[in-house]
Design a protein around this motif. Structure first.
Motif, PDB file in Angstrom:
ATOM      1  N   ILE A  30       0.852  -1.190   0.000  1.00  0.00           N
ATOM      2  CA  ILE A  30       0.000   0.000   0.000  1.00  0.00           C
ATOM      3  C   ILE A  30       0.886   1.238   0.000  1.00  0.00           C
ATOM      4  O   ILE A  30       1.681   1.444   0.903  1.00  0.00           O
ATOM      5  N   GLU A  31       0.730   2.053  -1.030  1.00  0.00           N
ATOM      6  CA  GLU A  31       1.504   3.290  -1.135  1.00  0.00           C
ATOM      7  C   GLU A  31       0.837   4.433  -0.372  1.00  0.00           C
ATOM      8  O   GLU A  31       1.494   5.246   0.254  1.00  0.00           O
ATOM      9  N   THR A  32      -0.503   4.483  -0.419  1.00  0.00           N
ATOM     10  CA  THR A  32      -1.260   5.553   0.222  1.00  0.00           C
ATOM     11  C   THR A  32      -2.328   4.943   1.120  1.00  0.00           C
ATOM     12  O   THR A  32      -3.077   4.076   0.677  1.00  0.00           O
ATOM     13  N   SER A  33      -2.394   5.414   2.372  1.00  0.00           N
ATOM     14  CA  SER A  33      -3.350   4.854   3.322  1.00  0.00           C
ATOM     15  C   SER A  33      -4.038   5.974   4.097  1.00  0.00           C
ATOM     16  O   SER A  33      -3.399   6.919   4.541  1.00  0.00           O
ATOM     17  N   ILE A  34      -5.356   5.835   4.244  1.00  0.00           N
ATOM     18  CA  ILE A  34      -6.130   6.745   5.079  1.00  0.00           C
ATOM     19  C   ILE A  34      -6.635   5.912   6.248  1.00  0.00           C
ATOM     20  O   ILE A  34      -7.430   4.995   6.061  1.00  0.00           O
ATOM     21  N   GLY A  35      -6.133   6.208   7.440  1.00  0.00           N
ATOM     22  CA  GLY A  35      -6.422   5.417   8.633  1.00  0.00           C
ATOM     23  C   GLY A  35      -7.853   5.529   9.114  1.00  0.00           C
ATOM     24  O   GLY A  35      -8.604   6.423   8.713  1.00  0.00           O
ATOM     25  N   SER A  36      -8.221   4.628  10.017  1.00  0.00           N
ATOM     26  CA  SER A  36      -9.601   4.525  10.485  1.00  0.00           C
ATOM     27  C   SER A  36     -10.095   5.759  11.235  1.00  0.00           C
ATOM     28  O   SER A  36     -11.296   5.994  11.315  1.00  0.00           O
ATOM     29  N   LYS A  45      -5.147  11.183  -6.234  1.00  0.00           N
ATOM     30  CA  LYS A  45      -4.540  10.539  -7.399  1.00  0.00           C
ATOM     31  C   LYS A  45      -3.224   9.927  -6.959  1.00  0.00           C
ATOM     32  O   LYS A  45      -2.450  10.552  -6.237  1.00  0.00           O
ATOM     33  N   ALA A  46      -2.987   8.694  -7.411  1.00  0.00           N
ATOM     34  CA  ALA A  46      -1.748   8.012  -7.053  1.00  0.00           C
ATOM     35  C   ALA A  46      -1.374   7.033  -8.162  1.00  0.00           C
ATOM     36  O   ALA A  46      -2.219   6.642  -8.964  1.00  0.00           O
ATOM     37  N   GLU A  47      -0.122   6.628  -8.192  1.00  0.00           N
ATOM     38  CA  GLU A  47       0.335   5.601  -9.118  1.00  0.00           C
ATOM     39  C   GLU A  47       0.252   4.233  -8.461  1.00  0.00           C
ATOM     40  O   GLU A  47       0.057   3.230  -9.118  1.00  0.00           O
ATOM     41  N   GLY A  48       0.402   4.189  -7.135  1.00  0.00           N
ATOM     42  CA  GLY A  48       0.405   2.929  -6.403  1.00  0.00           C
ATOM     43  C   GLY A  48      -0.940   2.650  -5.752  1.00  0.00           C
ATOM     44  O   GLY A  48      -1.900   3.407  -5.885  1.00  0.00           O
TER      45      GLY A  48
END
Length: 148
Positions: A30-36, A45-48
């Motif tokens: 996971i390149e980008t994560s939004i926590g709980s 926008k992301a590539e990963g």
């Protein structure tokens, strides 16, 4: 030696039971994560690969995968390679390969994708559009058996 910022902690309670045949692997990077406990509005926008366990409102686009974790709530249109939904989405999904909605997950919106997997117990309200059959194959569609 202690690791700073919990870099190697397990994600207890957020693990996903990925269905057999899934294009998303249990150990997905996971390149980008939004926590709980996070809430975010805007354009992402992301590539990963992206994982959302909190709340997101807006638009999501990536060349990789999107995972909506069990605590994830999303009000957005999503464009990605694959989308796995264990939480809830209100918005349209456009995926290049596969959309999977797990038994605790739900989608209110349209899905545009070649392969869709709805686990027993999943919630879905919308339309599914799959790639069109080319005109030359349409005439033979009802005449041939599925294995030809």
């Amino acid at each position: 030696m202690a690791r700073m910022f919990g870099g190697n902690q397990s994600r207890t309670g957020n693990e996903l039971s990925v269905p057999q045949g899934s294009n998303i692997k249990p150990d997905e990077h996971i390149e980008t994560s939004i926590g709980s406990t996070a809430s975010l509005k805007g354009e992402l926008k992301a590539e990963g690969s992206i994982r959302i366990d909190g709340f997101f409102e807006g638009h999501i686009e990536t060349a990789a995968n999107v995972i909506i974790g069990p605590t994830g709530k999303v009000m957005a249109d999503i464009k990605a390679r694959n989308v796995l939904v264990a939480g809830r989405i209100k918005g349209n999904i456009e995926a290049l390969e596969r959309v999977e909605v797990l038994n605790a997950g739900g989608v209110l919106g349209d899905i545009d994708c070649p392969k869709v997997f709805l686990e027993e117990g999943a919630i879905f309200k919308g339309q599914v559009r799959m790639p069109q059959i080319p005109d030359e194959e349409e005439a033979r569609f009802l005449l041939e058996s599925p294995n030809e």
